[in-house]
Scaffold this motif. Structure first.
Motif, PDB file in Angstrom:
ATOM      1  N   LEU A 103      35.044 -93.109  16.918  1.00 31.50           N
ATOM      2  CA  LEU A 103      34.541 -94.277  15.746  1.00 31.50           C
ATOM      3  C   LEU A 103      34.940 -94.273  14.723  1.00 31.50           C
ATOM      4  N   GLU A 104      35.057 -92.617  13.875  1.00 34.55           N
ATOM      5  CA  GLU A 104      35.309 -93.526  12.268  1.00 34.55           C
ATOM      6  C   GLU A 104      36.629 -93.121  11.899  1.00 34.55           C
ATOM      7  N   GLU A 105      37.759 -92.514  13.109  1.00 40.19           N
ATOM      8  CA  GLU A 105      38.777 -92.454  12.312  1.00 40.19           C
ATOM      9  C   GLU A 105      39.546 -94.519  12.911  1.00 40.19           C
ATOM     10  N   TYR A 106      39.051 -94.044  13.959  1.00 37.95           N
ATOM     11  CA  TYR A 106      39.269 -96.442  14.203  1.00 37.95           C
ATOM     12  C   TYR A 106      38.654 -97.216  12.888  1.00 37.95           C
ATOM     13  N   LEU A 107      37.475 -96.910  12.218  1.00 35.94           N
ATOM     14  CA  LEU A 107      36.907 -97.285  11.524  1.00 35.94           C
ATOM     15  C   LEU A 107      37.712 -97.168  10.165  1.00 35.94           C
ATOM     16  N   VAL A 108      38.140 -95.968   9.723  1.00 37.60           N
ATOM     17  CA  VAL A 108      38.928 -95.944   8.537  1.00 37.60           C
ATOM     18  C   VAL A 108      40.411 -96.540   8.455  1.00 37.60           C
ATOM     19  N   LYS A 109      40.665 -96.121   9.857  1.00 39.93           N
ATOM     20  CA  LYS A 109      42.131 -97.013   9.913  1.00 39.93           C
ATOM     21  C   LYS A 109      42.060 -98.460   9.350  1.00 39.93           C
ATOM     22  N   ARG A 110      41.064 -99.396  10.592  1.00 37.63           N
ATOM     23  CA  ARG A 110      40.510-100.619   9.441  1.00 37.63           C
ATOM     24  C   ARG A 110      39.945-101.191   8.642  1.00 37.63           C
ATOM     25  N   ALA A 111      39.530 -99.538   7.924  1.00 38.02           N
ATOM     26  CA  ALA A 111      39.302-100.450   6.235  1.00 38.02           C
ATOM     27  C   ALA A 111      40.892-100.437   5.402  1.00 38.02           C
ATOM     28  N   GLU A 112      41.760 -99.430   5.745  1.00 33.81           N
ATOM     29  CA  GLU A 112      43.246 -99.600   4.877  1.00 33.81           C
ATOM     30  C   GLU A 112      43.625-100.599   5.368  1.00 33.81           C
ATOM     31  N   ALA A 113      43.381-101.631   6.742  1.00 33.35           N
ATOM     32  CA  ALA A 113      44.223-102.498   7.181  1.00 33.35           C
ATOM     33  C   ALA A 113      43.870-103.973   6.601  1.00 33.35           C
ATOM     34  N   VAL A 114      42.185-104.046   6.242  1.00 38.95           N
ATOM     35  CA  VAL A 114      42.375-105.228   5.682  1.00 38.95           C
ATOM     36  C   VAL A 114      42.076-105.433   4.499  1.00 38.95           C
ATOM     37  N   GLY A 115      42.595-104.424   3.729  1.00 39.59           N
ATOM     38  CA  GLY A 115      42.852-105.582   2.211  1.00 39.59           C
ATOM     39  C   GLY A 115      41.387-105.158   2.142  1.00 39.59           C
ATOM     40  N   GLY A 116      41.816-105.453  -0.061  1.00 40.51           N
ATOM     41  CA  GLY A 116      40.334-105.304  -0.884  1.00 40.51           C
ATOM     42  C   GLY A 116      39.350-104.367  -0.606  1.00 40.51           C
ATOM     43  N   ILE A 117      39.507-102.857  -0.010  1.00 42.84           N
ATOM     44  CA  ILE A 117      38.917-101.929  -0.109  1.00 42.84           C
ATOM     45  C   ILE A 117      39.639-100.706  -0.995  1.00 42.84           C
ATOM     46  N   ASP A 118      38.502-100.580  -2.040  1.00 44.97           N
ATOM     47  CA  ASP A 118      39.035 -98.799  -2.261  1.00 44.97           C
ATOM     48  C   ASP A 118      38.440 -97.595  -2.066  1.00 44.97           C
ATOM     49  N   LEU A 119      38.506 -97.778  -0.999  1.00 47.55           N
ATOM     50  CA  LEU A 119      38.257 -96.451  -0.675  1.00 47.55           C
ATOM     51  C   LEU A 119      38.273 -94.983  -0.982  1.00 47.55           C
ATOM     52  N   ARG A 120      38.075 -94.191  -1.312  1.00 45.83           N
ATOM     53  CA  ARG A 120      37.830 -92.821  -2.881  1.00 45.83           C
ATOM     54  C   ARG A 120      37.094 -91.882  -2.063  1.00 45.83           C
ATOM     55  N   TRP A 121      38.080 -91.040  -1.152  1.00 44.03           N
ATOM     56  CA  TRP A 121      37.864 -89.977  -0.724  1.00 44.03           C
ATOM     57  C   TRP A 121      37.260 -88.818  -1.408  1.00 44.03           C
ATOM     58  N   LYS A 122      36.220 -87.683  -1.421  1.00 46.16           N
ATOM     59  CA  LYS A 122      36.544 -86.439  -2.655  1.00 46.16           C
ATOM     60  C   LYS A 122      36.107 -87.048  -4.232  1.00 46.16           C
ATOM     61  N   ASN A 123      34.885 -88.074  -3.684  1.00 52.46           N
ATOM     62  CA  ASN A 123      34.073 -89.173  -4.491  1.00 52.46           C
ATOM     63  C   ASN A 123      32.967 -88.450  -5.062  1.00 52.46           C
ATOM     64  N   ASN A 124      32.517 -87.541  -5.050  1.00 46.98           N
ATOM     65  CA  ASN A 124      30.977 -87.342  -5.149  1.00 46.98           C
ATOM     66  C   ASN A 124      29.971 -87.709  -5.866  1.00 46.98           C
ATOM     67  N   VAL A 125      28.747 -88.822  -5.457  1.00 47.61           N
ATOM     68  CA  VAL A 125      28.174 -89.172  -6.146  1.00 47.61           C
ATOM     69  C   VAL A 125      27.465 -88.264  -6.666  1.00 47.61           C
ATOM     70  N   VAL A 126      26.396 -87.742  -7.347  1.00 42.86           N
ATOM     71  CA  VAL A 126      25.918 -86.805  -8.411  1.00 42.86           C
ATOM     72  C   VAL A 126      24.767 -87.396  -9.417  1.00 42.86           C
ATOM     73  N   GLY A 127      25.163 -88.538  -9.561  1.00 44.14           N
ATOM     74  CA  GLY A 127      23.133 -89.769 -10.420  1.00 44.14           C
ATOM     75  C   GLY A 127      23.592 -91.016 -10.200  1.00 44.14           C
ATOM     76  N   VAL A 128      22.882 -91.719 -10.840  1.00 44.98           N
ATOM     77  CA  VAL A 128      22.648 -92.600 -10.441  1.00 44.98           C
ATOM     78  C   VAL A 128      21.783 -93.480 -11.131  1.00 44.98           C
ATOM     79  N   THR A 129      21.433 -94.617 -12.072  1.00 47.94           N
ATOM     80  CA  THR A 129      20.575 -94.945 -12.786  1.00 47.94           C
ATOM     81  C   THR A 129      20.180 -96.581 -12.277  1.00 47.94           C
ATOM     82  N   GLN A 130      19.350 -96.811 -12.476  1.00 51.83           N
ATOM     83  CA  GLN A 130      19.044 -98.653 -11.513  1.00 51.83           C
ATOM     84  C   GLN A 130      19.247 -98.867 -13.030  1.00 51.83           C
ATOM     85  N   GLN A 131      19.457-100.450 -13.657  1.00 49.11           N
ATOM     86  CA  GLN A 131      19.121-100.870 -14.348  1.00 49.11           C
ATOM     87  C   GLN A 131      18.857-102.054 -13.668  1.00 49.11           C
ATOM     88  N   ALA A 132      18.445-103.460 -14.844  1.00 50.08           N
ATOM     89  CA  ALA A 132      17.554-104.386 -14.257  1.00 50.08           C
ATOM     90  C   ALA A 132      18.687-105.428 -13.160  1.00 50.08           C
TER      91      ALA A 132
END
Ligand SMILES: Cc1cc2nc3c(=O)[nH]c(=O)nc-3n(C[C@H](O)[C@H](O)[C@H](O)COP(=O)(O)OP(=O)(O)OC[C@H]3O[C@@H](n4cnc5c(N)ncnc54)[C@H](O)[C@@H]3O)c2cc1C
Lengths: 554, 74
Positions: free
Chosen positions: A129-158
């Motif tokens: 399922l994930e392999e097919y979704l990744v393939k589709r995500a790469e084909a559809v255009g407009g998705i900046d898919l960044r592997w090995k990008n670990n979110v370590v902090g998040v701040t909420q703003q208004a």
């Protein structure tokens, strides 16, 4: 282990922000490229919305997790361009057999109602399922898919969020107007934002083994209560793709996971189950426990929680990924309208309300299955065994046997987006209902109603002979396309083509009439996620406008 | 009227979209009724429940049939 599947390794690319380039500010960032984050990204991209998708890994789901994908998830996957591949690779099954001790007590046939495109359920390993979704995500255009990008902090703003992201090359920051949180059951982002998720842990452990064998086992689901080869516990057998069989052994809470996982302990269990010396190979073994819980609210300001990050269920009834994909289905059109300034932010509160409602139904159904499969007290066990004992001969008892209910979509009957009925209708296609499929004939579109619906508001207007539709109605229907929130009108007819090339679909088998209780003049307003928003016995443009306003919180 | 052994649960005024829902509603309620009781208390609750339901059914021929089935193979 894992000889049948080769894990893809997706390429990490150095983010431009590390070199002072890149925009740094994005309308939508999604964290987590599991099935739900990927589905959300693809759906947004199909709507023309650029997204950044961050994942801390560089491959698909490891080992044996999701197996069963249900009809509604497949329909959503169809809409985002992955359904066909799933069904082609997946294993379709209809027959489920239930055994109690030595005997088969009954079997059921899921055999779906005729004239639906997709089956009730398919089995497929989650990594496909994930392999097919990744393939589709790469084909559809407009998705900046960044592997090995670990979110370590998040701040909420208004009016947005700021993320801190670590990569193999160093850390950087990103800003987003909207954050979709799809980082799974442990959801680091949920913790970083100090948000709670409430529910309960089930005091039981399950061993899952993926086994490759050229077995002549039929493609059926087999469920054993208290079998001689594994007394007092339950066992479930499922066939997946590539001759991989998935076996779930209930172990009880006392079991030692590390001991149980050892091949010298697993192999005798499987041999006892197979009951003979047929050869098999062990592909994967793990021990899991599970929880049923959800967040109180799936929206926190500019952060929207989807999938396992927002809710978790026991695996009985396969509601994890299936419901997460429906979260994406519900969220994306709303988020797009809000981003485009066509609907107020409150529309996103309806995402939370509707999917909380669905999550509660999923948690309820999977908790009931769990309570039946693993009774919590002697009296529960007595009732359970009494039901199983009666099931062989008495239909009422068969209906009570609960080894996992088919994952089905919720009827969002309580939603504030629905326009209540003012006319009477037979059948189940009430406001809030997930729409039933039906075969159609239509120039240049799929031969299924659900292949025609979705991604925008649509109005289905029924007449016997489309050619007889008066021009006044034709013009009024067409004019809906120019409203602020556009509505595409579709004439549904037994025959004929509507004047002025107005889109017409032919209800080939009469199933639309039957399932939607259509008569001449009957009109349905469909949401972009293929749910009924409103319906009437006659077309009235003002009523349609009011219903669209209501369905978009305008 | 003979004993009905077909699925027969429903709640007045409640709309069901799924065939499994009414039976599952019943079963959950049954298990919940026993929550936190000792085995002895549960046995007592079951006995009282049978008496209440039997009186409600009233028709002794139906009860006889049910009792026969209940004993079979136990
Ligand atoms: C034994 C078992 C059987 C199951 N069977 C079924 C089934 O039959 N059918 C079904 O529908 N579901 C099933 N499920 C559930 C299913 O696996 C999950 O519901 C599904 O994977 C949830 O998808 P998700 O995208 O929400 O989260 P996940 O799949 O967990 O994906 C989260 C992603 O976020 C990434 N991530 C996490 N933290 C960060 C971070 N800080 N920064 C960047 N990225 C991050 C992770 O690497 C991961 O890729 C089963 C689960 C188990 C354990």
């Amino acid at each position: 282990m894992l000889s049948t599947y080769k894990y893809p390794k997706y390429e990490y690319r150095r983010p431009p922000e590390l070199d002072g380039a890149g925009q740094g500010h994005h309308p939508v960032i999604i964290v987590g490229a599991g099935p739900v984050g990927l589905a959300t990204a693809i759906d947004l991209a199909q709507h023309g919305q650029r997204v950044v998708l961050l994942d801390n890994d560089d491959t698909v789901s490891i080992g044996s997790r999701g197996v069963c994908y249900a009809k509604r998830a497949l329909e959503v996957l169809d809409r985002i361009g992955c359904g066909e591949e799933m069904v082609a690779k997946g294993v379709s099954w209809n027959v489920g057999r239930t055994f109690f001790r030595e005997q088969e007590v009954f079997n059921f046939n899921l055999c779906p109602e005729p004239d639906h495109h997709r089956p009730g359920m398919i089995n497929l390993q989650q990594y496909y399922l994930e392999e097919y979704l990744v393939k589709r995500a790469e084909a559809v255009g407009g998705i900046d898919l960044r592997w090995k990008n670990n979110v370590v902090g998040v701040t909420q703003q208004a009016d947005g969020v700021e993320l801190r992201v670590e990569t193999p090359d160093g850390a950087y920051s990103l800003n987003a107007d909207w954050l979709v949180v799809a980082d799974g059951a442990r959801s680091p982002i949920r913790s970083m934002l100090d948000l709670d998720i409430e529910g309960k842990i089930f005091m039981d452990r399950f061993l899952i083994a993926d086994v490759v064998m050229d077995a002549d086992f039929p493609t059926e689901r087999w469920f054993w209560f208290d079998p001689p080869f594994h007394p007092n516990q339950s066992v479930l057998l499922h066939r997946q793709a590539d001759n991989v069989f998935r076996i779930d052994f209930q172990l009880g809470w006392e079991a030692d996971p590390e001991e149980e996982k050892k091949p010298e302990n697993v192999i005798p269990r499987i041999k006892a189950m197979l009951g003979d010396d047929r050869p098999f190979e062990l592909e994967w073994v793990s021990v899991y426990t599970f929880q049923c819980r959800r967040m109180k609210d799936f929206r926190h300001g500019r952060a929207l929680f989807v999938g396992d990050a927002a809710h978790q269920v026991s695996p009985f009834g396969a509601r994890g990924a299936n419901s997460g994909i429906q979260d994406a289905d519900n969220l994306v059109w709303k988020l797009k309208l809000v981003i485009d300034g066509q609907a107020p932010e409150q529309l996103l509160d309806s995402y939370s309300a509707e999917r909380v409602f669905a999550a509660d139904e999923n948690i309820m159904n999977s908790t009931r299955s769990t309570d039946f499969i693993t009774p919590k007290s002697p009296v529960s066990k007595t009732f359970r065994n009494a039901v199983l004992g009666l099931a062989e001969h008495y239909a009422f008892a068969r209906a009570l046997v609960n080894s996992g209910r088919l994952s089905v979509p919720s009827f969002l009957t309580e939603s504030i987006l629905n326009t209540p009925d003012t006319d009477t209708f037979a059948g189940d296609m009430v406001p809030g209902a997930p729409m039933d499929d039906a075969p159609i004939e239509s120039a240049g579109s799929a031969p299924w109603l659900l292949g025609t619906l979705g991604n925008r508001f649509q109005l289905l207007h029924f007449v016997e002979d489309a050619a007889t539709l008066d021009l006044g109605t034709v013009h009024a229907l067409k004019a809906l396309a120019h409203e602020r929130v556009a509505v595409e009108a579709i004439v549904v007819a037994a025959r004929g083509q509507a004047p002025e090339a107005l889109r017409t679909v032919i209800d080939k088998a009469g199933r639309i009439r039957e399932r939607y209780d259509m008569r001449a003049g009957t009109t349905y307003l469909a949401r972009p996620d293929q749910h009924v928003a409103a319906r009437w016995r006659a077309f009235d443009a003002d009523a349609v406008r009011a219903a669209v306003a209501r369905a978009t919180c305008n | 009227m003979p004993l009905n052994t077909q699925p027969n649960f429903s709640e007045p005024g409640k709309r069901y979209f799924r065939a499994f829902s009414p039976g599952d509603d019943f079963y959950e309620m049954l298990i919940d009724t026993h929550r936190d009781l000792s085995d002895e208390q549960s046995a007592m609750v079951n006995a009282r429940l049978i008496l209440l339901l039997a009186n409600h059914i009233g028709d002794i021929s139906v009860l006889r049939e049910a009792m026969q089935i209940a004993r079979e193979g136990v």
